[in-house]
Motif scaffolding. Structure first.
Motif, PDB file in Angstrom:
ATOM      1  N   ILE A 180     -22.655   3.176  -0.053  1.00 42.28           N
ATOM      2  CA  ILE A 180     -21.266   3.371  -0.359  1.00 42.28           C
ATOM      3  C   ILE A 180     -20.940   4.444   1.089  1.00 42.28           C
ATOM      4  N   ARG A 226     -23.756  -5.652   6.757  1.00 43.55           N
ATOM      5  CA  ARG A 226     -23.791  -6.746   5.364  1.00 43.55           C
ATOM      6  C   ARG A 226     -25.241  -6.328   4.874  1.00 43.55           C
ATOM      7  N   GLU A 274     -13.474  -8.904   2.849  1.00 39.74           N
ATOM      8  CA  GLU A 274     -13.619  -9.924   3.991  1.00 39.74           C
ATOM      9  C   GLU A 274     -14.898 -11.149   3.039  1.00 39.74           C
ATOM     10  N   ILE A 275     -15.878 -10.378   2.396  1.00 38.17           N
ATOM     11  CA  ILE A 275     -16.570 -11.142   1.795  1.00 38.17           C
ATOM     12  C   ILE A 275     -15.967 -11.725   0.459  1.00 38.17           C
ATOM     13  N   ILE A 315     -22.156   7.719  -7.983  1.00 38.62           N
ATOM     14  CA  ILE A 315     -22.180   6.386  -8.547  1.00 38.62           C
ATOM     15  C   ILE A 315     -23.558   5.775  -8.652  1.00 38.62           C
ATOM     16  N   ASP A 359     -14.712  -4.525   4.685  1.00 42.37           N
ATOM     17  CA  ASP A 359     -15.926  -5.471   4.406  1.00 42.37           C
ATOM     18  C   ASP A 359     -15.887  -6.580   3.081  1.00 42.37           C
ATOM     19  N   LEU A 360     -15.328  -5.590   2.084  1.00 45.78           N
ATOM     20  CA  LEU A 360     -15.698  -6.129   0.816  1.00 45.78           C
ATOM     21  C   LEU A 360     -14.683  -7.349   0.488  1.00 45.78           C
ATOM     22  N   LYS A 415     -23.487  -0.144  11.171  1.00 42.53           N
ATOM     23  CA  LYS A 415     -22.285  -0.241  11.663  1.00 42.53           C
ATOM     24  C   LYS A 415     -21.953   0.798  12.952  1.00 42.53           C
ATOM     25  N   PRO A 434     -13.408   1.188   5.666  1.00 41.08           N
ATOM     26  CA  PRO A 434     -14.037  -0.134   6.560  1.00 41.08           C
ATOM     27  C   PRO A 434     -14.755  -0.732   5.497  1.00 41.08           C
ATOM     28  N   LEU A 435     -15.358  -0.086   4.353  1.00 44.87           N
ATOM     29  CA  LEU A 435     -16.264  -0.602   3.373  1.00 44.87           C
ATOM     30  C   LEU A 435     -15.169  -1.671   2.391  1.00 44.87           C
ATOM     31  N   LEU A 465     -15.435   1.675  -3.562  1.00 45.14           N
ATOM     32  CA  LEU A 465     -16.237   2.807  -3.608  1.00 45.14           C
ATOM     33  C   LEU A 465     -16.014   4.136  -2.700  1.00 45.14           C
ATOM     34  N   VAL A 466     -15.302   3.950  -1.675  1.00 42.80           N
ATOM     35  CA  VAL A 466     -15.284   4.956  -0.908  1.00 42.80           C
ATOM     36  C   VAL A 466     -14.041   6.066  -1.240  1.00 42.80           C
TER      37      VAL A 466
END
Lengths: 174, 171
Positions: free
Chosen positions: A135, A127, B69-70, A30, B66-67, A100, B62-63, B49-50
């Motif tokens: 990613i 964040r 949640e955002i 990406i 998080d996204l 993390k 996990p990403l 993305l993962v």
């Protein structure tokens, strides 16, 4: 009449070239949106140094490396000796963004494997990583004197990559 | 028969069990149903993305969590859908959107079906016109009655030119 045979041939050849090119591309790669744009700002605590914090603005005026890592990240193990060598050669400050992770495990990792970082900063909820478009760990960025991101590599860095791509960028205009 | 029933039952249980597992993402509480609707729509339109080829709604990464949640927090703070999409796009590029926007790099993607349609329709029209102009299909081209009769006879006697005769086994 001849055109009748040439058109399908041309169509086939162009399709073959298109699909052939597609085979050489990595569908999972990406492109970074941050290249040639100003690096996202943040202020994060420094690992194992209570009360101390780091902002990208602190390093304005020089080129530096931001390396995103975590103690749970397996491929970080492969690039860690390379980061240690880069630090020993004193090419540019390397900031480690601990993504993390748990502070104790991160500190133990640096104690066991060596600490290549100018500063290791703690991004416990990820964040800042999201702001930088991270990613998958590890990822490595180069930031220039003006505070713009000029390079990004996803995945572990290699000696070849450091010598051929990163060092020329880090030593230019410096 | 008994075996077949048992197999079908097990299979059904398996499918039911599996689809249960899929919906196991964290519950987000909204105080307003329009917010909840927007949240569900957005996490379906945004890509993880993962584990690429999954959307945020269907991913355990996990990403992605998080996204999600955002996304939920931004909706609660009154951020519009397009601002949320721009937030994601500025970080991860067009890739994060399942429906790519129209720009220079996606022009081929968006326009090629129409270009293909135009090429096919033009080719078809060209072909039809050429067939209509084909000498053999124009017996009236013959200058007099005798020639017209000859052309008709020729067409009738040549199997490939006359559909009625084409399935005769001779020749």
């Amino acid at each position: 009449m001849k055109l009748k045979y040439i058109i399908p041939l041309l169509a086939f050849l162009s399709l073959a070239v298109l699909l052939g090119k597609g085979l050489t591309l990595d569908p999972k790669a990406i492109p970074s949106t941050r290249i040639d744009k100003s690096a996202p700002s943040f202020e994060l605590p420094v690992l194992s140094k209570p009360g101390e914090s780091f902002r990208p603005e602190d390093l304005k005026g020089q080129r530096w490396v931001l390396n995103v890592w975590a103690s749970w990240c397996v491929s970080c193990r492969y690039e860690h000796p390379i980061l240690n060598d880069m630090a020993r050669a004193n090419i540019a400050p390397i900031v480690g963004l601990n993504y993390k992770d748990e502070d104790a495990k991160a500190a133990q990792w640096l104690a066991e494997r060596g600490d290549p970082y100018y500063k290791a900063v703690v991004d416990s909820n990820g964040r800042v990583g999201i702001d930088w478009g991270v990613i998958a760990v590890p990822e490595t960025f180069i930031i220039d004197e003006a505070g713009n991101v000029i390079y990004k590599h996803t995945g572990p860095i290699t000696r070849e990559l450091v010598n051929n791509e990163m060092i020329p960028l880090l030593t230019a205009n410096n | 028969m008994k075996h077949a029933l048992l197999t079908a039952g097990l299979l059904f249980a398996l499918i039911a069990f599996q689809s249960n597992g899929f919906t196991a993402i964290e519950a987000v509480v909204f105080d307003n149903t329009s917010h909840e609707k927007r949240y569900k729509k957005l996490i379906n339109e945004l890509r993880c993305l993962v584990c690429q080829n999954q959307n945020l709604a269907g991913s355990d990464a996990p990403l992605a969590k998080d996204l999600r949640e955002i996304t939920a927090n931004m909706i609660k703070q009154g951020t519009s859908d397009s601002e949320i999409k721009e937030f994601m796009r500025s970080r991860y590029g067009d890739f994060v959107l399942y429906e790519p926007p129209f720009n220079v790099s996606t022009a081929f993607l968006w326009l090629s079906p129409f270009a293909l349609l135009i090429i096919v329709v033009t080719g078809l029209l060209f072909n039809i016109k050429r067939r209509q102009q084909d000498e053999l299909f124009k017996p009236t081209h013959a200058t007099n009655n005798a020639e017209q009769v000859r052309v008709r006879n020729l067409m009738r006697d040549t199997p490939s030119l006359n559909s009625k005769d084409s399935n005769k086994p001779e020749r």
